[in-house]
Scaffold this motif. Structure first.
Motif, PDB file in Angstrom:
ATOM      1  N   LEU A  75       6.577   8.431  -5.120  1.00  0.00           N
ATOM      2  CA  LEU A  75       5.076   8.304  -4.893  1.00  0.00           C
ATOM      3  C   LEU A  75       4.919   9.444  -4.044  1.00  0.00           C
ATOM      4  CD1 LEU A  75       4.148   4.740  -6.011  1.00  0.00           C
ATOM      5  CD2 LEU A  75       3.461   6.860  -7.152  1.00  0.00           C
ATOM      6  N   PRO A  76       5.288   9.206  -2.596  1.00  0.00           N
ATOM      7  CA  PRO A  76       4.734   9.968  -1.541  1.00  0.00           C
ATOM      8  C   PRO A  76       4.688  11.453  -2.125  1.00  0.00           C
ATOM      9  CG  PRO A  76       5.945   8.291  -0.780  1.00  0.00           C
ATOM     10  CD  PRO A  76       5.947   8.206  -2.068  1.00  0.00           C
ATOM     11  N   GLU A  77       6.025  11.822  -2.780  1.00  0.00           N
ATOM     12  CA  GLU A  77       5.933  13.495  -3.259  1.00  0.00           C
ATOM     13  C   GLU A  77       5.253  13.684  -4.278  1.00  0.00           C
ATOM     14  OE1 GLU A  77      10.925  13.902  -2.727  1.00  0.00           O
ATOM     15  OE2 GLU A  77      10.332  13.061  -4.460  1.00  0.00           O
ATOM     16  N   LEU A  78       4.914  12.766  -5.208  1.00  0.00           N
ATOM     17  CA  LEU A  78       3.645  13.196  -6.129  1.00  0.00           C
ATOM     18  C   LEU A  78       2.521  13.325  -5.564  1.00  0.00           C
ATOM     19  CD1 LEU A  78       5.362  10.590  -8.878  1.00  0.00           C
ATOM     20  CD2 LEU A  78       4.683  13.280  -9.112  1.00  0.00           C
ATOM     21  N   GLN A  79       2.140  12.320  -4.452  1.00  0.00           N
ATOM     22  CA  GLN A  79       1.029  12.374  -3.860  1.00  0.00           C
ATOM     23  C   GLN A  79       0.646  13.681  -3.202  1.00  0.00           C
ATOM     24  OE1 GLN A  79       1.100   8.518  -1.641  1.00  0.00           O
ATOM     25  NE2 GLN A  79      -0.687   7.760  -2.830  1.00  0.00           N
ATOM     26  N   LYS A  80       1.560  14.173  -2.656  1.00  0.00           N
ATOM     27  CA  LYS A  80       1.927  15.530  -1.853  1.00  0.00           C
ATOM     28  C   LYS A  80       1.385  16.449  -2.960  1.00  0.00           C
ATOM     29  CE  LYS A  80       4.204  18.416   1.247  1.00  0.00           C
ATOM     30  NZ  LYS A  80       5.529  18.886   1.906  1.00  0.00           N
ATOM     31  N   GLU A 116     -10.186   7.603  -4.776  1.00  0.00           N
ATOM     32  CA  GLU A 116     -10.254   6.283  -5.342  1.00  0.00           C
ATOM     33  C   GLU A 116      -9.140   6.322  -6.076  1.00  0.00           C
ATOM     34  OE1 GLU A 116     -13.090   8.917  -7.987  1.00  0.00           O
ATOM     35  OE2 GLU A 116     -12.774   8.494  -5.581  1.00  0.00           O
ATOM     36  N   ASP A 117      -8.254   7.351  -6.363  1.00  0.00           N
ATOM     37  CA  ASP A 117      -7.037   7.274  -7.308  1.00  0.00           C
ATOM     38  C   ASP A 117      -6.078   6.559  -6.423  1.00  0.00           C
ATOM     39  OD1 ASP A 117      -8.556   8.965  -8.952  1.00  0.00           O
ATOM     40  OD2 ASP A 117      -7.643  10.830  -8.376  1.00  0.00           O
ATOM     41  N   ASP A 118      -5.374   5.499  -7.283  1.00  0.00           N
ATOM     42  CA  ASP A 118      -4.452   4.684  -6.760  1.00  0.00           C
ATOM     43  C   ASP A 118      -2.956   5.202  -7.770  1.00  0.00           C
ATOM     44  OD1 ASP A 118      -2.662   2.846  -6.074  1.00  0.00           O
ATOM     45  OD2 ASP A 118      -3.986   1.174  -6.116  1.00  0.00           O
ATOM     46  N   LEU A 119      -2.106   6.179  -6.910  1.00  0.00           N
ATOM     47  CA  LEU A 119      -1.099   6.636  -7.942  1.00  0.00           C
ATOM     48  C   LEU A 119      -0.168   5.536  -8.198  1.00  0.00           C
ATOM     49  CD1 LEU A 119      -0.095  10.153  -6.937  1.00  0.00           C
ATOM     50  CD2 LEU A 119      -1.531   9.160  -8.743  1.00  0.00           C
ATOM     51  N   LYS A 120       0.033   4.481  -7.250  1.00  0.00           N
ATOM     52  CA  LYS A 120       0.935   3.435  -7.419  1.00  0.00           C
ATOM     53  C   LYS A 120       0.594   2.646  -8.568  1.00  0.00           C
ATOM     54  CE  LYS A 120       3.124  -0.295  -5.166  1.00  0.00           C
ATOM     55  NZ  LYS A 120       3.368  -1.451  -4.016  1.00  0.00           N
ATOM     56  N   ALA A 121      -0.752   2.087  -8.728  1.00  0.00           N
ATOM     57  CA  ALA A 121      -1.244   1.422  -9.884  1.00  0.00           C
ATOM     58  C   ALA A 121      -1.084   2.213 -11.075  1.00  0.00           C
ATOM     59  CB  ALA A 121      -2.803   0.989  -9.490  1.00  0.00           C
ATOM     60  N   ASP A 163      14.062   5.034 -10.749  1.00  0.00           N
ATOM     61  CA  ASP A 163      15.638   4.653 -10.437  1.00  0.00           C
ATOM     62  C   ASP A 163      15.562   3.962  -8.891  1.00  0.00           C
ATOM     63  OD1 ASP A 163      15.270   6.557  -7.981  1.00  0.00           O
ATOM     64  OD2 ASP A 163      16.054   8.123  -9.109  1.00  0.00           O
ATOM     65  N   GLY A 164      16.872   3.816  -8.870  1.00  0.00           N
ATOM     66  CA  GLY A 164      17.245   2.879  -7.713  1.00  0.00           C
ATOM     67  C   GLY A 164      16.411   3.653  -6.234  1.00  0.00           C
ATOM     68  N   GLU A 165      16.396   4.617  -6.179  1.00  0.00           N
ATOM     69  CA  GLU A 165      15.989   5.217  -4.929  1.00  0.00           C
ATOM     70  C   GLU A 165      14.342   5.586  -4.940  1.00  0.00           C
ATOM     71  OE1 GLU A 165      18.276   9.018  -4.850  1.00  0.00           O
ATOM     72  OE2 GLU A 165      20.045   7.951  -4.549  1.00  0.00           O
ATOM     73  N   GLY A 166      13.652   4.867  -6.089  1.00  0.00           N
ATOM     74  CA  GLY A 166      12.564   4.820  -6.033  1.00  0.00           C
ATOM     75  C   GLY A 166      11.692   6.199  -6.707  1.00  0.00           C
ATOM     76  N   ARG A 167      12.601   7.081  -7.298  1.00  0.00           N
ATOM     77  CA  ARG A 167      11.824   8.421  -7.910  1.00  0.00           C
ATOM     78  C   ARG A 167      11.277   7.703  -9.280  1.00  0.00           C
ATOM     79  NH1 ARG A 167      16.509  10.047  -6.367  1.00  0.00           N
ATOM     80  NH2 ARG A 167      16.660  11.359  -4.514  1.00  0.00           N
ATOM     81  N   LEU A 168      10.420   8.454  -9.888  1.00  0.00           N
ATOM     82  CA  LEU A 168       9.645   8.271 -11.037  1.00  0.00           C
ATOM     83  C   LEU A 168      10.206   9.400 -11.951  1.00  0.00           C
ATOM     84  CD1 LEU A 168       6.177   7.079  -9.936  1.00  0.00           C
ATOM     85  CD2 LEU A 168       7.978   5.721 -10.969  1.00  0.00           C
TER      86      LEU A 168
END
Length: 155
Positions: A65-70, A79-84, A98-103
């Motif tokens: 998620l942090p990589e996607l936000q960047k 107002e965009d909530d990428l996690k949600a 995956d197990g490392e949190g990558r989407l």
């Protein structure tokens, strides 16, 4: 001086920053409303695009998620909530984690992305209705020159 000339003179004196802000808000609201009617959000679409090797992603590798936000920082709204938004796509089976949190985008997610993308021309057509392509290009050139005139490296 004719009424038309008065109107033109009045328009020439109006602040571009105000009108570009109004245009931005109106265009985003319209686009998001059109997408909502089709059952998805703009941030969901961006997530799929950024994870698809058939679209923005150069290699189709998963991202956190942090990589996607960047990656999306220049067009995400406060107002965009990428996690949600990602959670919705995970529930639909369009993404996996995956197990490392990558989407990662799934095959069905990429099919959905392609389907969603097919709606973009109709949305663009509604926005551009009554606007000649030459006028549109001129408008963009004027805006780019204004950006350069302010010393911004963005244009």
């Amino acid at each position: 001086m004719t009424n038309h000339q008065k109107l033109e003179a009045e328009l020439a004196g109006q602040p571009a920053a105000y009108w570009t802000g109004v245009a931005y808000e109106a265009l985003i609201a319209f686009t998001r409303a059109q997408q909502a009617e089709l059952g998805f959000t703009q941030p969901q679409y961006w997530l799929l695009r950024n994870l698809s090797k058939n679209d923005i992603s150069p290699d189709g590798h998963g991202m956190t998620l942090p990589e996607l936000q960047k990656a999306m920082s220049s067009y995400l709204r406060a107002e965009d909530d990428l996690k949600a938004e990602a959670e919705v796509l995970l529930e639909r089976g369009w993404l996996t984690r995956d197990g490392e949190g990558r989407l990662w985008i799934t095959e069905s997610g990429d099919e959905a992305r392609a389907g969603l993308k097919r709606h973009a021309p109709a949305i663009r057509e509604r926005i551009h209705q009554g606007i000649d392509d030459a006028d549109y290009v001129t408008t963009l050139k004027v805006l780019q020159q204004m950006i350069r005139n302010t010393g911004s490296p963005l244009a």
